[in-house]
Motif scaffolding. Sequence first.
Motif, PDB file in Angstrom:
ATOM      1  N   VAL A 129       0.845  -1.205   0.000  1.00  0.00           N
ATOM      2  CA  VAL A 129       0.000   0.000   0.000  1.00  0.00           C
ATOM      3  C   VAL A 129       0.877   1.251   0.000  1.00  0.00           C
ATOM      4  O   VAL A 129       0.607   2.216  -0.723  1.00  0.00           O
ATOM      5  CB  VAL A 129      -0.973  -0.010   1.197  1.00  0.00           C
ATOM      6  CG1 VAL A 129      -1.645   1.336   1.380  1.00  0.00           C
ATOM      7  CG2 VAL A 129      -2.015  -1.100   1.019  1.00  0.00           C
ATOM      8  N   TRP A 130       1.939   1.257   0.798  1.00  0.00           N
ATOM      9  CA  TRP A 130       2.870   2.386   0.816  1.00  0.00           C
ATOM     10  C   TRP A 130       3.437   2.616  -0.584  1.00  0.00           C
ATOM     11  O   TRP A 130       3.487   3.735  -1.074  1.00  0.00           O
ATOM     12  CB  TRP A 130       4.012   2.132   1.792  1.00  0.00           C
ATOM     13  CG  TRP A 130       5.142   3.106   1.595  1.00  0.00           C
ATOM     14  CD1 TRP A 130       6.262   2.919   0.856  1.00  0.00           C
ATOM     15  CD2 TRP A 130       5.214   4.431   2.103  1.00  0.00           C
ATOM     16  NE1 TRP A 130       7.039   4.038   0.879  1.00  0.00           N
ATOM     17  CE2 TRP A 130       6.418   4.991   1.643  1.00  0.00           C
ATOM     18  CE3 TRP A 130       4.389   5.206   2.906  1.00  0.00           C
ATOM     19  CZ2 TRP A 130       6.809   6.277   1.960  1.00  0.00           C
ATOM     20  CZ3 TRP A 130       4.795   6.493   3.227  1.00  0.00           C
ATOM     21  CH2 TRP A 130       5.988   7.015   2.757  1.00  0.00           C
ATOM     22  N   ARG A 131       3.848   1.542  -1.215  1.00  0.00           N
ATOM     23  CA  ARG A 131       4.440   1.638  -2.558  1.00  0.00           C
ATOM     24  C   ARG A 131       3.442   2.213  -3.549  1.00  0.00           C
ATOM     25  O   ARG A 131       3.769   3.102  -4.336  1.00  0.00           O
ATOM     26  CB  ARG A 131       4.911   0.246  -3.000  1.00  0.00           C
ATOM     27  CG  ARG A 131       5.333   0.133  -4.436  1.00  0.00           C
ATOM     28  CD  ARG A 131       6.676   0.820  -4.656  1.00  0.00           C
ATOM     29  NE  ARG A 131       7.176   0.552  -5.972  1.00  0.00           N
ATOM     30  CZ  ARG A 131       7.043   1.361  -7.020  1.00  0.00           C
ATOM     31  NH1 ARG A 131       6.390   2.484  -6.900  1.00  0.00           N
ATOM     32  NH2 ARG A 131       7.539   1.047  -8.177  1.00  0.00           N
ATOM     33  N   LEU A 132       2.203   1.737  -3.517  1.00  0.00           N
ATOM     34  CA  LEU A 132       1.190   2.204  -4.460  1.00  0.00           C
ATOM     35  C   LEU A 132       0.744   3.630  -4.156  1.00  0.00           C
ATOM     36  O   LEU A 132       0.534   4.429  -5.075  1.00  0.00           O
ATOM     37  CB  LEU A 132      -0.013   1.256  -4.452  1.00  0.00           C
ATOM     38  CG  LEU A 132       0.267  -0.165  -4.946  1.00  0.00           C
ATOM     39  CD1 LEU A 132      -0.955  -1.048  -4.744  1.00  0.00           C
ATOM     40  CD2 LEU A 132       0.692  -0.151  -6.412  1.00  0.00           C
ATOM     41  N   ALA A 133       0.596   3.971  -2.888  1.00  0.00           N
ATOM     42  CA  ALA A 133       0.108   5.298  -2.514  1.00  0.00           C
ATOM     43  C   ALA A 133       1.152   6.382  -2.743  1.00  0.00           C
ATOM     44  O   ALA A 133       0.816   7.488  -3.178  1.00  0.00           O
ATOM     45  CB  ALA A 133      -0.327   5.304  -1.050  1.00  0.00           C
ATOM     46  N   SER A 134       2.397   6.074  -2.470  1.00  0.00           N
ATOM     47  CA  SER A 134       3.437   7.096  -2.584  1.00  0.00           C
ATOM     48  C   SER A 134       4.055   7.153  -3.975  1.00  0.00           C
ATOM     49  O   SER A 134       4.570   8.192  -4.377  1.00  0.00           O
ATOM     50  CB  SER A 134       4.533   6.847  -1.552  1.00  0.00           C
ATOM     51  OG  SER A 134       5.276   5.691  -1.892  1.00  0.00           O
ATOM     52  N   GLY A 135       4.018   6.045  -4.677  1.00  0.00           N
ATOM     53  CA  GLY A 135       4.677   5.997  -5.975  1.00  0.00           C
ATOM     54  C   GLY A 135       6.180   5.837  -5.870  1.00  0.00           C
ATOM     55  O   GLY A 135       6.875   5.716  -6.873  1.00  0.00           O
TER      56      GLY A 135
END
Length: 141
Positions: A64-70
Amino acid sequence: MTEFTPVTGLIGGLFIGIASVLMLWGSGRITGISGIFGGVLTPSKGDFGWRAAFIAGLLVGALVWRLASGDPLPVDLQVSWPVMIVAGLLVGFGSRLGSGCTSGHGVCGLARLSPRSMVAVVTFMLSAAITTFVVRHVIGG
């Protein structure tokens, strides 16, 4: 670790503390990752589901961190995979030997003023300091 980030450390610590309190209040269980993970590997009847969901949540949180922050996950491995695997096995062995890990003893045990956890945390910290000294100054890594 080269940057001092007190705000993000405080926020992360608050989240860990809140999650630990919610786990204790909600289920009466200690949020010790090694114990939770060990219960996934050797499940008891009716005990597997919440443990698997907890571990999955840890992994999904990174996604989720990876997807939300890019941004890519802020992980920079400075050793080879074989060294990481041996280190992981040693941590697992130490967690079993110490009857818990840093999250169980350090966060939950100290909060409950557990004498056993106080001894475990002092042992963890001394071992970490000695290991760091040996690796950086004796071996020269």
